[in-house]
Design an enzyme around this catalytic site. Sequence first.
Site, PDB file in Angstrom:
ATOM      1  N   ASP A  84       0.954  -1.270  -0.024  1.00  0.00           N
ATOM      2  CA  ASP A  84       0.005  -0.078   0.100  1.00  0.00           C
ATOM      3  C   ASP A  84       0.808   1.294   0.127  1.00  0.00           C
ATOM      4  O   ASP A  84       1.796   1.370   0.756  1.00  0.00           O
ATOM      5  CB  ASP A  84      -1.055  -0.087   1.214  1.00  0.00           C
ATOM      6  CG  ASP A  84      -1.935   1.224   1.233  1.00  0.00           C
ATOM      7  OD1 ASP A  84      -2.428   1.413   0.246  1.00  0.00           O
ATOM      8  OD2 ASP A  84      -2.476   1.329   2.411  1.00  0.00           O
ATOM      9  N   HIS A 177      -7.728   9.576   4.217  1.00  0.00           N
ATOM     10  CA  HIS A 177      -7.407   8.651   4.990  1.00  0.00           C
ATOM     11  C   HIS A 177      -7.933   8.993   6.479  1.00  0.00           C
ATOM     12  O   HIS A 177      -7.826  10.234   6.783  1.00  0.00           O
ATOM     13  CB  HIS A 177      -5.988   8.344   5.061  1.00  0.00           C
ATOM     14  CG  HIS A 177      -5.317   7.845   3.603  1.00  0.00           C
ATOM     15  ND1 HIS A 177      -4.073   8.383   3.093  1.00  0.00           N
ATOM     16  CD2 HIS A 177      -5.746   6.742   3.104  1.00  0.00           C
ATOM     17  CE1 HIS A 177      -3.895   7.480   1.990  1.00  0.00           C
ATOM     18  NE2 HIS A 177      -4.797   6.603   1.989  1.00  0.00           N
ATOM     19  N   GLY A 178      -8.317   8.209   7.228  1.00  0.00           N
ATOM     20  CA  GLY A 178      -8.778   8.366   8.504  1.00  0.00           C
ATOM     21  C   GLY A 178      -9.989   8.792   8.615  1.00  0.00           C
ATOM     22  O   GLY A 178     -10.740   8.707   7.659  1.00  0.00           O
ATOM     23  N   ASN A 229     -10.241   0.532  -0.073  1.00  0.00           N
ATOM     24  CA  ASN A 229      -9.306   0.516   0.851  1.00  0.00           C
ATOM     25  C   ASN A 229     -10.026   0.958   2.414  1.00  0.00           C
ATOM     26  O   ASN A 229     -10.384   1.717   2.540  1.00  0.00           O
ATOM     27  CB  ASN A 229      -8.056   1.126   0.648  1.00  0.00           C
ATOM     28  CG  ASN A 229      -7.458   0.785  -0.731  1.00  0.00           C
ATOM     29  OD1 ASN A 229      -7.848  -0.071  -1.278  1.00  0.00           O
ATOM     30  ND2 ASN A 229      -6.225   1.546  -0.658  1.00  0.00           N
TER      31      ASN A 229
HETATM   32  P1  13P Z   1      -8.712   4.516   5.820  1.00  0.00           P
HETATM   33  O1  13P Z   1      -7.749   4.254   6.977  1.00  0.00           O
HETATM   34  O2  13P Z   1      -9.416   5.972   5.944  1.00  0.00           O
HETATM   35  O3  13P Z   1      -9.744   3.526   6.174  1.00  0.00           O
HETATM   36  O4  13P Z   1      -7.815   4.284   4.520  1.00  0.00           O
HETATM   37  C1  13P Z   1      -7.294   3.340   4.162  1.00  0.00           C
HETATM   38  C2  13P Z   1      -6.559   3.299   2.982  1.00  0.00           C
HETATM   39  O5  13P Z   1      -6.742   3.902   1.830  1.00  0.00           O
HETATM   40  C3  13P Z   1      -5.359   2.731   2.719  1.00  0.00           C
HETATM   41  O6  13P Z   1      -4.828   2.978   1.458  1.00  0.00           O
END
Ligand code: 13P
Length: 287
Positions: A84, A177-178, A229
């Site tokens: 990732d 993210h997050g 994801n």
């Molecule tokens: P989240 O942590 O927001 O679920 O995102 C995960 C992600 O995109 C990992 O590449």
Amino acid sequence: MLVSAEEMLTKAKAGKYAVGQFNINNLEWTKAILLTAQELNSPVILGVSEGAGKYMCGYKTVVGMVNGMLEELGITVPVALHLDHGSYEGAKACIEAGFSSIMFDGSHYPIEENVEKTKELVAICKEKGMSIEAEVGSIGGEEDGVVGAGECADPEECKMVADLGVTMLAAGIGNIHGKYPDNWAGLSFETLAAVQEKTGTMPLVLHGGTGIPEDMIKKAISLGVSKINVNTECQLSFQEATRAYIEAGKDLEGKGFDPRKLLAPGTEAIKATVKEKMELFGSVGKA
Ligand code: 13P
């Protein structure tokens, strides 16, 4: 046996559902995700960030652990092991170590260098039967307490990167993210539709799957997203279940010091989160 993500994502795109990428951090996380995928007969992608790879002793350990689990847990659904947000060096190391899929995030290089490195990695992945993901438009998120908005990708640039021969493309559409801030503007479906029009059958990837409302997830899938994801949501459910267990004093009962017992509620919570997501993404029964 680990497989490339290409076939599962091509099927997902055609069938209008999405395969979940769930990030792993340790043995419990990995086991919970694999068992849930098997129980639900769903394809799955295990995501490994460079930091998580280091934490788990390095990519070879990760490959060894996952391959061992596939055999010893009797996992027969398609499973891809995916780097990732990989650097160029990280991508090379994962190819060497036996991953079946990588993401190369070359957005910090000048465009010519990014294109050159992506092309080189595409050629290696093709030769080895691996899948490769590229990203266009940065995916925001919380860093040092500052929440950056998700940037929207330029559809022309998406087409250019898709034409390099990558397997799947992560296009920024306002996702981050997050946890999403209260004033988050939501996903830009206009951008997604424009990217989808330019990139045709290319499976599109939605990062930052935690906390996106269900209706937006469904709409994104209907507009060509075939990989989603999820990381933070598994971390939050693990944390909540572990805290509840400790706060109830259960860790002090009987053999509470046993790490297997201490980690069990969190592991079960991850299973429940993964199940909920697979049902929402529509991948149940699609293995
Ligand atoms: P989240 O942590 O927001 O679920 O995102 C995960 C992600 O995109 C990992 O590449």
